[in-house]
Design a protein around this motif. Structure first.
Motif, PDB file in Angstrom:
ATOM      1  N   LEU A 147      -1.343   6.397   6.793  1.00 11.75           N
ATOM      2  CA  LEU A 147      -1.939   7.045   5.626  1.00 11.75           C
ATOM      3  C   LEU A 147      -2.445   8.430   5.999  1.00 11.75           C
ATOM      4  CD1 LEU A 147      -2.716   6.740   2.680  1.00 11.75           C
ATOM      5  CD2 LEU A 147      -4.866   5.711   3.387  1.00 11.75           C
ATOM      6  N   LEU A 196       1.300   4.174  -2.776  1.00 15.67           N
ATOM      7  CA  LEU A 196       1.154   5.595  -2.440  1.00 15.67           C
ATOM      8  C   LEU A 196       2.374   6.378  -2.922  1.00 15.67           C
ATOM      9  CD1 LEU A 196      -0.583   7.711  -0.971  1.00 15.67           C
ATOM     10  CD2 LEU A 196       0.671   7.180   1.120  1.00 15.67           C
ATOM     11  N   PRO A 218      -8.558   2.589  -0.074  1.00 13.32           N
ATOM     12  CA  PRO A 218      -7.134   2.383   0.195  1.00 13.32           C
ATOM     13  C   PRO A 218      -6.845   1.320   1.248  1.00 13.32           C
ATOM     14  CG  PRO A 218      -7.876   4.471   1.114  1.00 13.32           C
ATOM     15  CD  PRO A 218      -8.994   3.950   0.270  1.00 13.32           C
ATOM     16  N   GLN A 226       0.835  -1.201   0.000  1.00  6.48           N
ATOM     17  CA  GLN A 226       0.000   0.000   0.000  1.00  6.48           C
ATOM     18  C   GLN A 226       0.873   1.256   0.000  1.00  6.48           C
ATOM     19  OE1 GLN A 226      -0.999   2.410   2.386  1.00  6.48           O
ATOM     20  NE2 GLN A 226      -3.147   2.789   1.904  1.00  6.48           N
ATOM     21  N   ARG A 227       1.961   1.215   0.785  1.00  2.00           N
ATOM     22  CA  ARG A 227       2.838   2.389   0.844  1.00  2.00           C
ATOM     23  C   ARG A 227       3.618   2.562  -0.455  1.00  2.00           C
ATOM     24  NH1 ARG A 227       6.265   1.522   5.925  1.00  2.00           N
ATOM     25  NH2 ARG A 227       5.212  -0.484   6.095  1.00  2.00           N
TER      26      ARG A 227
END
Lengths: 363, 280
Positions: free
Chosen positions: A190, A158, A174, A154-155
């Motif tokens: 986040l 991003l 997300p 996920q990071r």
């Protein structure tokens, strides 16, 4: 780094040519029509909240240029984008399942955007390395996506979206791909990254908690249209539709107020603490409901309804009781209290709510 | 191909559990099945039984055999290269775009799969022959003559082999998630860059499988080649043509050549085995 524009600055930033997002997204697809107006100032995080199939993802795709607009407009920092192809828009997207390129390392995934936008290979990789470091992922730069955990992926996603220095950041569900434990940690991170982001961020979610933690403002979408808009606290306190009421865990009724009495459409009346007149909404939390097996005699509660238990569901040490009858409602009580009342589906009960625990507001 | 579960060893271990032919296979099915199996294997077995094993080394090292083998390998590889260069974009067009008559185009692309190769050769002559529809201009303007040349062999083989590649790659493209291309687009990649840097690496296994299929098909091509390119040793006489010719004068040589092609086919099958097992 955090949000420098106050609420007042935001309100005045919505004029033509002003920085930020100003859009009316219309996507006509025969049976389904999306028509959503969306504005946001730089630094603001807006959440599109709604049930599945409400058109949230379609709105996001329209903002990214992946779905063409049937009508409406899309202006970002005063520039019209409705005819701009997606690869030329200053818009970064974090997709629901991240869509990290499986054949590229984390570093090359992040470097992909800068590379496509004309940076040299060395510059793009240096840029990507600094983004990964900012995300606390420096040691995973060489890893392929399938070696990353959900939170790490996920990071990376991003970082990949931020590396093109977008003026609009879009996040599609997300946190949906993460398990409950990772979710908590990732949500916190986040939030931190979104707060540091100086342009507009729009995120789509069906989870009210994600929306309320991450966003400054909520836009609730149902059936392709905006049904309510506002800061999270306001929406949680004054839901306008059954969907939102359910999301924030409130019983919600619509009716006509005359002083402290609200007559519901085709149902009983509710006595409220607020004195109003005209069409109103009345809301109260399930925890405010008290149940009795026998009609209470000395009770001071004026709101007393004969109901029947339709279903029981446990929430931690609480029991959520679904009631039908004079007034359909949800009630929360402890497991012990439920056992003492001998509740089971079909059991007749009396439900009361104190007027002071109801909240009425103009509809 | 990704997880350890799909390794050949694991697949082999699975087989008896999945198959179980002995348990409850009714006789009316079992008997024809075994006959069919024998029918498919017997000719190959006969090839091995009657192979002139003693004279094999000398047969295989004769200059004629090497000439035909080298020509076959070179032309099949070139035909595969042509198929890749033209077929992958064609597969992309069929899988990723929508245009009127797409279904018809797709049907026409697959036509050479079912067309008798000899008919393909005749059609190629009419199109690219010295007096052909296009060939007369190639000859008049550029002095290019394709029939009865090595280049003609490549053309004939590519005509027959390319549909295999197109179908294989198109299937892989359809199975691949088009949202990766969208993700690339949002990062600033043009559609072509997205194809080159994202789609192509993702579908590489499918392209490889399609290329191997096309190569094997090109290697065995007979009808279109002999019709369009003729049968000139060293120039257009590929292995299948040499086998056919040798059978009339020198059966031992024909068997030796056939064995070589059999070995190549088995090698191709072994190379594709993992892929067929994991995708089916």
């Amino acid at each position: 780094m955090t949000d420098l524009t106050g609420t007042a600055g935001r309100a005045s930033a919505q004029k033509l040519g002003a920085p930020g997002l100003d859009a009316r997204l219309v996507v006509d697809r025969g049976a389904f029509r999306l028509d959503v107006a969306l504005t946001a100032a730089p630094g603001e995080v807006v959440a599109l909240l709604g049930p599945n199939g409400a058109g949230k993802t379609t709105a996001l795709r329209a903002l990214a240029g992946l779905t063409p607009l049937s009508d409406g407009h899309l202006r970002l920092d005063g520039t019209d984008l409705d005819r701009t192809p997606p690869e030329c828009r200053p818009v970064g997207v974090v997709f629901q399942d991240y869509l990290l390129f499986p054949h590229l390392s984390a570093l090359d995934n992040v470097a992909f955007g800068p590379r496509c936008r004309g940076a040299s290979k060395a510059d793009a990789r240096a840029d990507a390395a600094s983004w990964l470091e900012r995300m606390g992922l420096a040691e995973h730069a060489a890893a392929r996506p399938r070696r990353l955990s959900g939170g790490q992926a996920q990071r990376v996603a991003l970082a990949r979206a931020l590396a093109i220095r977008p003026r609009l950041l879009l996040l599609d569900e997300p946190l949906a791909a993460l398990d409950a434990r990772t979710r908590l940690e990732v949500r916190g991170r986040l939030r931190h990254h979104l707060a540091a982001f100086e342009a507009v961020a729009v995120l789509v979610t069906h989870d009210p908690l994600d929306a309320m933690v991450l966003a400054d403002r909520l836009v609730v979408v149902e059936d392709g249209a905006v049904v309510q808009e506002g800061v999270p606290a306001e929406i949680a306190r004054r839901p306008r539709t059954d969907y939102i009421a359910q999301l924030v865990g409130l019983n919600l009724y619509r009716g006509r107020a005359d002083g402290h009495t609200v007559r519901l459409e085709g149902g009983p009346s509710i006595t409220t603490a607020d004195a109003l007149s005209g069409p109103v909404c009345v809301a109260f939390p399930p925890g405010a409901v008290t149940l009795y097996r026998e009609r209470p005699l000395g009770s001071s509660a004026r709101n007393l309804w004969a109901c029947e238990v339709a279903g029981l569901e446990s929430h931690g040490d609480q029991l959520r009781v679904d009631l039908v009858g004079e007034l359909p409602l949800a009630a929360d009580l402890t497991t012990v209290a439920a056992a003492e009342l001998d509740l089971h589906p079909g059991a007749p009960v009396w439900a009361t709510v104190k007027a002071a625990q109801t909240h009425a507001y103009p509809a | 191909m990704t997880s350890t579960d799909s390794s050949p060893a694991a697949a082999r271990a699975d087989r008896p559990r999945r198959g179980h032919p002995s348990r409850g296979a009714p006789l009316p099915l079992l008997v024809p099945a075994l006959v069919g199996l024998a029918f498919l294997l017997l000719p190959l077995l006969a090839l091995l039984v009657r192979a002139p094993w003693r004279s094999l080394p000398s047969e295989l090292t004769s200059p004629e055999v090497w000439q035909a083998l080298r020509l076959s390998l070179v032309t099949a590889t070139l035909a595969t290269a042509v198929s890749l260069a033209l077929g992958v974009p064609l597969a992309w067009l069929l899988a990723r775009t929508d245009f009127p008559g797409r279904a018809l185009v797709r049907a026409l692309v697959t036509l050479p799969l079912v067309l008798p190769p000899v008919v393909g050769g005749v059609a190629l002559l009419l199109a690219l022959g010295r007096n052909g529809v296009v060939g007369q201009w190639l000859d008049a303007w550029f002095g290019i003559t394709l029939p009865f040349t090595t280049a003609g062999v490549v053309v004939a083989e590519a005509f027959v082999a390319m549909p295999f590649l197109v179908i294989s790659v198109e299937g892989t493209l359809r199975a691949a998630d088009p949202r990766f291309e969208e993700a690339a687009t949002t990062l600033g990649a043009s559609r072509f860059t997205a194809f080159r840097r994202v789609t192509l690496p993702l579908i590489a296994p499918g392209i490889a499988a399609g290329a191997v299929l096309a190569w094997a098909r090109a290697l065995g091509e007979f009808g279109a080649t002999i019709t369009f390119a003729g049968n000139f040793p060293g120039r257009t006489q590929t292995m299948p043509l040499a086998v056919y010719l040798a059978l009339q004068n020198d059966p031992a040589a024909a068997i030796a050549l056939s064995l070589v092609l059999l070995v190549v086919s088995v090698a191709v099958l072994a190379g594709l085995r993992d892929r067929w097992m994991t995708t089916s």
